[in-house]
Design an enzyme around this catalytic site. Structure first.
Site, PDB file in Angstrom:
ATOM      1  N   LYS A   1       0.974  -1.408  -0.090  1.00 26.99           N
ATOM      2  CA  LYS A   1       0.035  -0.136   0.003  1.00 26.99           C
ATOM      3  C   LYS A   1       0.752   1.342  -0.125  1.00 26.99           C
ATOM      4  O   LYS A   1       0.217   2.291  -0.292  1.00 26.99           O
ATOM      5  CB  LYS A   1      -0.787  -0.123   1.086  1.00 26.99           C
ATOM      6  CG  LYS A   1      -1.787  -1.057   1.100  1.00 26.99           C
ATOM      7  CD  LYS A   1      -3.431  -0.850   1.331  1.00 26.99           C
ATOM      8  CE  LYS A   1      -4.370  -2.178   1.210  1.00 26.99           C
ATOM      9  NZ  LYS A   1      -3.937  -3.371   1.532  1.00 26.99           N
TER      10      LYS A   1
HETATM   11  C1  LIG Z   1      -4.354  -4.596   0.774  1.00 27.25           C
HETATM   12  C2  LIG Z   1      -3.528  -5.581   0.757  1.00 27.25           C
HETATM   13  C3  LIG Z   1      -3.980  -6.874  -0.363  1.00 27.25           C
HETATM   14  C4  LIG Z   1      -5.205  -6.481  -1.288  1.00 27.25           C
HETATM   15  O1  LIG Z   1      -5.076  -5.940  -1.942  1.00 27.25           O
HETATM   16  P1  LIG Z   1      -6.185  -5.323  -2.823  1.00 27.25           P
HETATM   17  O2  LIG Z   1      -5.970  -4.193  -3.720  1.00 27.25           O
HETATM   18  O3  LIG Z   1      -7.300  -4.883  -1.728  1.00 27.25           O
HETATM   19  O4  LIG Z   1      -6.942  -6.296  -3.661  1.00 27.25           O
HETATM   20  C5  LIG Z   1      -3.048  -8.033  -0.373  1.00 27.25           C
HETATM   21  N1  LIG Z   1      -1.863  -8.132   0.465  1.00 27.25           N
HETATM   22  C6  LIG Z   1      -1.755  -7.109   1.550  1.00 27.25           C
HETATM   23  C7  LIG Z   1      -0.519  -7.248   2.425  1.00 27.25           C
HETATM   24  C8  LIG Z   1      -2.508  -5.874   1.625  1.00 27.25           C
HETATM   25  O5  LIG Z   1      -2.161  -5.004   2.434  1.00 27.25           O
END
Ligand SMILES: *Cc1c(COP(=O)(O)O)cnc(C)c1O
Length: 497
Positions: free
Chosen positions: A127
């Protein structure tokens, strides 16, 4: 570039630039924003982009979508965002300048299998890739408009800390982040509560994550308060977040298809000669893999987009059967890949819009069905057959699959992976094709999910240097009851508005 809502008539006279939709969430009609047409990348551009640094690649990709931001300003933003200093927590620190290094594991069933490291930023989850840019985009947009923004959110871990690390110290921005008091891991709490910046407010709520989320909803539904306090959000449907994620599909593609530079090697000239790459994406809200879809629509030669879910398999069910069935809170499992524990996929509507040939009326109809009947079923129509044309396939993984994948990748390749990446590896292996590199997006580092690492490997997770002993650093947070009025009072008191 003009942005349209997935639920608005194509001939709608309303026009929205990138900057118009940057600070907002849903469109007024409840839809999600998308460009009215995807920009295409030429073969010549692909060749040129291959040589670029991550920051300059981000500039090239973004300038196709954010054509209302002055080029110099945009380049300044990407160069400030994607630096080796910020993305320094990788396996191999000498590769920090690559921002998202590709780690090749080996060849399986004739296919190179690799990890694209997306979790080397300040909070050790992917993120950061988008959120760090968002922080800089927000700051510059607010300064231009002479505005301030107070970001309100609820978190059980990843998103909240990524937002805080992106917004800390930024002019015109404050963050009020609700988290369940005493319910996060010691590591996660240390990461968030360890921030001492005066514009970051950690509100530890006496309750569970759902209480935090309910409070955020209640505050957001008080439109007068929201306007008065200049409250905004940074949730996963934010368009700038999605588009920032498009960049690393290009970066990963280039890294997985190194160019032969020997004499007599003609430059790639025609589409058919471009090598293809598949990506496997640990998915929850469909934000990350939606960015892959967009990269593919722009012309990046992607063979397959492999959607990997955990036990919360809403998306896998759709891609296997054509039936999209959102889950109730009680049917949502708490798993050991918790950032993928979702009951519905908030970005999914963007893909559905494209799948249905961009027919907003049908999107409205389908998502009305979601609201009233908990889902929709495309299995019998022609639309679902087109899923394959878009490259999508899927699979699901459960706790024991994660444990097995973590153990196997560690034993076979000496590489430690986290639980979400393990879901990606497990499902990626179901779709290997000889000669086509399979790039698994590494979405977090193992240290964030230490308990499962101990279960799988009988040892502690690797911890990047900068994170040694963070649990014993001073923490700054405010404990508050799960009470909407008390939270509102706290916000008003600290914004002074
Ligand atoms: C947010 C997240 C995901 C999922 O990603 P999306 O964009 O919501 O599909 C997968 N792995 C981790 C570690 C995350 O923080």
């Amino acid at each position: 570039m003009n942005y349209i809502s997935t639920r608005a008539a194509a001939d709608s006279s309303e026009r929205h630039s990138f900057s118009d939709i940057l600070l907002g969430g849903l469109a007024k009609d409840g839809g999600l924003y998308l460009p009215d047409a995807y920009p295409r990348v030429s073969v010549a551009e692909l060749q040129q982009w291959r040589q670029l640094s991550y920051a300059d690649l981000a500039f090239e990709v973004l300038s196709k979508f954010a054509d209302d931001i002055a080029p110099d300003e945009l380049r300044g933003l990407t160069r400030r965002t994607y630096t080796a200093e910020v993305y320094c927590n990788g396996r191999d620190r000498s590769r920090a300048g690559e921002i998202t290094p590709l780690k090749v594991l080996g060849i399986e069933q004739g296919a190179p299998l690799a990890l694209l490291e997306l979790s080397n930023g300040p909070t050790l989850a992917f993120k950061d890739m988008a959120m760090q840019l968002l922080g800089n985009l927000f700051e510059s947009a607010l300064a231009r408009k002479g505005l301030t923004l107070n970001i309100l959110g609820a978190t059980s871990g990843d998103t909240g800390s990524a937002a805080e690390y992106a917004m800390r110290g930024k002019t015109g921005l404050r963050v009020f982040m609700l988290s369940p008091h005493g319910k996060m891991s010691a590591f996660q709490a240390a990461q968030m509560y360890g921030l001492q910046d005066p514009n970051i407010f950690n509100l530890a709520v006496d309750g569970v994550f759902d209480d935090c989320q309910d409070i955020v909803k209640a505050v957001s539904n008080d439109h007068a308060f929201k306007a008065q306090q200049q409250i905004g959000t940074v949730n996963s449907i934010n368009w700038a977040r999605v588009v920032a994620q498009v960049v690393y599909y290009f970066k990963g593609y280039f890294a997985a298809t190194p160019q032969r530079t020997g004499m007599g090697q003609p430059p790639l000239a025609i589409d058919a000669a471009l090598p293809k790459v598949s990506f496997a994406v640990p998915s929850g809200n469909f934000g990350n893999v939606c960015a892959g879809h967009i990269a593919r629509m722009m012309g990046l030669p992607i063979a397959k987009l492999v959607v990997a879910t955990n036990e919360n398999d809403v998306l896998d069910e759709f891609f296997r059967s054509g039936s999209y069935r959102v889950r109730k809170a009680a049917e949502t499992f708490h798993t050991t890949s918790p950032s993928m524990d979702i009951s519905k996929a908030s970005n999914f509507e963007r893909f559905v819009f494209d799948l249905l040939g961009r027919d907003p009326q049908r999107v409205v109809q389908l998502f009305r069905d979601v609201e009233h009947n908990g889902g929709f079923d495309l299995s019998r129509g022609e639309d679902f057959a087109r899923v394959k044309e878009f490259g999508f396939v899927s699979g699901r993984s459960a706790h024991m699959d994660r444990v097995a994948a973590i153990r196997d990748v560690y034993q076979r390749y000496g590489t430690m992976i986290d639980t979400h990446t393990a879901d990606g590896i497990k499902v990626a292996r179901e779709y290997l094709e000889p000669g086509i590199p399979m790039v698994v997006l590494e979405t977090a580092q193992p240290v964030k999910f230490g308990e499962t690492i101990r279960e799988a490997l009988g040892r502690e997770a690797d911890r990047p240097q900068a994170f040694e002993g963070i649990e014993s650093l001073p923490q700054r947070f405010e404990v508050l009851p799960a009470d909407v009025a008390r939270i509102k009072a706290f916000i008003a008191q600290h914004t002074g508005l």
